[in-house]
Design a protein around this motif. Structure first.
Motif, short mmCIF file in Angstrom:
data_model
loop_
_atom_site.label_atom_id
_atom_site.label_comp_id
_atom_site.label_asym_id
_atom_site.label_seq_id
_atom_site.Cartn_x
_atom_site.Cartn_y
_atom_site.Cartn_z
N TRP A 3 48.79 42.52 35.46
CA TRP A 3 48.32 41.14 35.30
C TRP A 3 47.03 41.06 34.48
CZ3 TRP A 3 43.76 38.94 37.11
CH2 TRP A 3 43.00 39.70 38.00
N HIS A 188 51.10 29.39 43.93
CA HIS A 188 50.90 30.84 43.93
C HIS A 188 50.25 31.31 42.62
CE1 HIS A 188 54.48 31.31 41.30
NE2 HIS A 188 54.08 32.55 41.12
N ASP A 189 49.72 32.50 42.63
CA ASP A 189 49.12 33.12 41.45
C ASP A 189 50.26 33.47 40.49
OD1 ASP A 189 47.98 34.81 39.53
OD2 ASP A 189 46.63 35.76 40.96
N TYR A 191 50.37 35.11 37.82
CA TYR A 191 50.42 36.49 37.33
C TYR A 191 51.32 37.37 38.20
CZ TYR A 191 46.51 35.66 34.10
OH TYR A 191 45.73 35.20 33.07
N ASN A 202 46.89 36.59 44.83
CA ASN A 202 45.91 37.55 44.33
C ASN A 202 44.60 36.89 43.91
OD1 ASN A 202 45.15 40.24 43.07
ND2 ASN A 202 45.24 38.98 41.23
N PHE A 203 44.68 35.68 43.37
CA PHE A 203 43.48 35.04 42.83
C PHE A 203 42.50 34.53 43.90
CE2 PHE A 203 46.31 31.08 41.74
CZ PHE A 203 46.46 30.78 43.09
N TRP A 211 36.92 34.57 38.00
CA TRP A 211 38.26 34.10 37.65
C TRP A 211 38.32 33.61 36.21
CZ3 TRP A 211 42.92 35.00 38.49
CH2 TRP A 211 43.94 34.09 38.17
N ASN A 215 41.39 33.71 33.07
CA ASN A 215 42.01 32.39 33.12
C ASN A 215 41.94 31.68 31.76
OD1 ASN A 215 43.38 30.45 34.68
ND2 ASN A 215 41.48 29.34 35.16
N GLN A 221 45.13 28.39 35.37
CA GLN A 221 45.50 28.09 36.74
C GLN A 221 44.26 27.56 37.46
OE1 GLN A 221 48.21 31.22 38.60
NE2 GLN A 221 47.40 32.37 36.85
N ARG A 223 43.79 26.82 40.67
CA ARG A 223 43.63 27.37 42.02
C ARG A 223 43.37 26.31 43.08
NH1 ARG A 223 39.68 32.39 42.34
NH2 ARG A 223 38.16 30.88 41.57
#
Length: 286
Positions: A3, A188-189, A191, A202-203, A211, A215, A221, A223
């Motif tokens: 990722w 969801h993340d 990646y 994961n993020f 981040w 990004n 993203q 988040r």
């Protein structure tokens, strides 16, 4: 693909001319993600918008922002009787090949006539779809109070909060008084989709500063969590008529396996474990 390598790739790639076309070529000849398979799970999820349209706005006019690569929902809405479907995207992601691939898959699932298209103008003549790309959902230039349904799928999570508010302001302007908005959000993340070594959240482990390094604008993203969207919608003068927070077993597991940065420390566990949000919204009564 790792990722971090993917994030660096996007960071570099966004500065190249014709980056979007180059990304399509990589999907077509390297990653195998150019033509998307319409499986039962995807069909059922995206059909959420069509079901809401059938109940609330039969034969109405719809507008989508973030239409993506294959125009799946516009095609489904056309099949369900929509008079017009306006499709807005900042970048022209869809290609005739991807659209026709989806048309052929829909023809195998649904009755009716499903002609392929040889140019984008035929989307209007054959399916009543107006594809506006590049087109900015913050400035649609559509008449005030002209749209029955506004929707998006897996798009809001890629937009900064300030821009979400600008989009919602424009959506409120063009929506009819008795119209509605239908949003599906993927929390969801992204990646993790291409890197199985990381969890789907994961993020959560990164501060805002950290981040930002991973990004880039072309893979952005925000988040934001489920409760954040509820707050944003209400602040923008919208009433939540229906909401569904989806927390499958994998989400409940992955959310507890990652160390939380302080950015996420004050969220309820239920918000951190939510993988998808489904919202139906209307404008507040004056």
């Amino acid at each position: 693909m790792d990722w971090r390598m993917k994030s660096r790739f996007f960071s570099v790639f966004e500065h190249f001319p014709f980056a979007s076309q180059g990304h399509k070529l990589l999907q077509k000849y390297a990653t195998g993600r150019y033509f998307e398979l319409l499986d039962d799970e995807t069909f059922e999820a995206y059909n959420f918008h069509v079901e809401q349209f059938a109940v609330r706005s039969t034969n109405g006019i719809a507008m989508e922002f973030g239409s993506g690569r294959n125009l799946l929902v516009p095609l489904l809405l056309s099949h369900s009787g929509a008079r017009v479907v306006y499709c807005y995207d900042l970048t022209r992601h869809a290609t005739l090949g991807q659209i026709n691939n989806m048309i052929r898959q829909l023809a195998e699932r649904l009755d009716g006539t499903w002609p392929t298209v040889s140019d984008f103008s035929e989307l209007a003549t054959k399916y009543r779809i107006q594809y506006v790309a590049p087109g900015d959902a913050r400035k649609t230039h559509l008449p005030t109070g002209s749209i029955d349904m506004i929707y998006s799928t897996s798009t809001l999570e890629h937009i900064p909060e300030a821009s979400i508010c600008e989009i919602l302001e424009e959506c409120s302007r063009i929506l009819k008084p008795d119209g509605f908005m239908s949003f599906i959000i993927d929390y969801h993340d992204h990646y993790a989709t291409s890197d199985s070594s990381i969890g789907m959240f994961n993020f959560y482990q990164f501060s805002e500063t950290e981040w930002k390094k991973h990004n880039p604008n072309n893979h952005y993203q925000n988040r934001l969590r489920h409760c954040d969207y509820s707050r944003i919608f209400e602040r923008c003068g919208l009433t939540i008529q229906m909401v569904d927070a989806i927390s499958p077993d994998w989400a409940k597991r992955d959310a507890t396996l990652v160390s939380l940065d302080s950015t996420f420390a004050n969220y309820e566990l239920s918000d951190l474990q939510t993988a998808n949000g489904f919202f139906i919204l209307t404008k507040n009564s004056c």
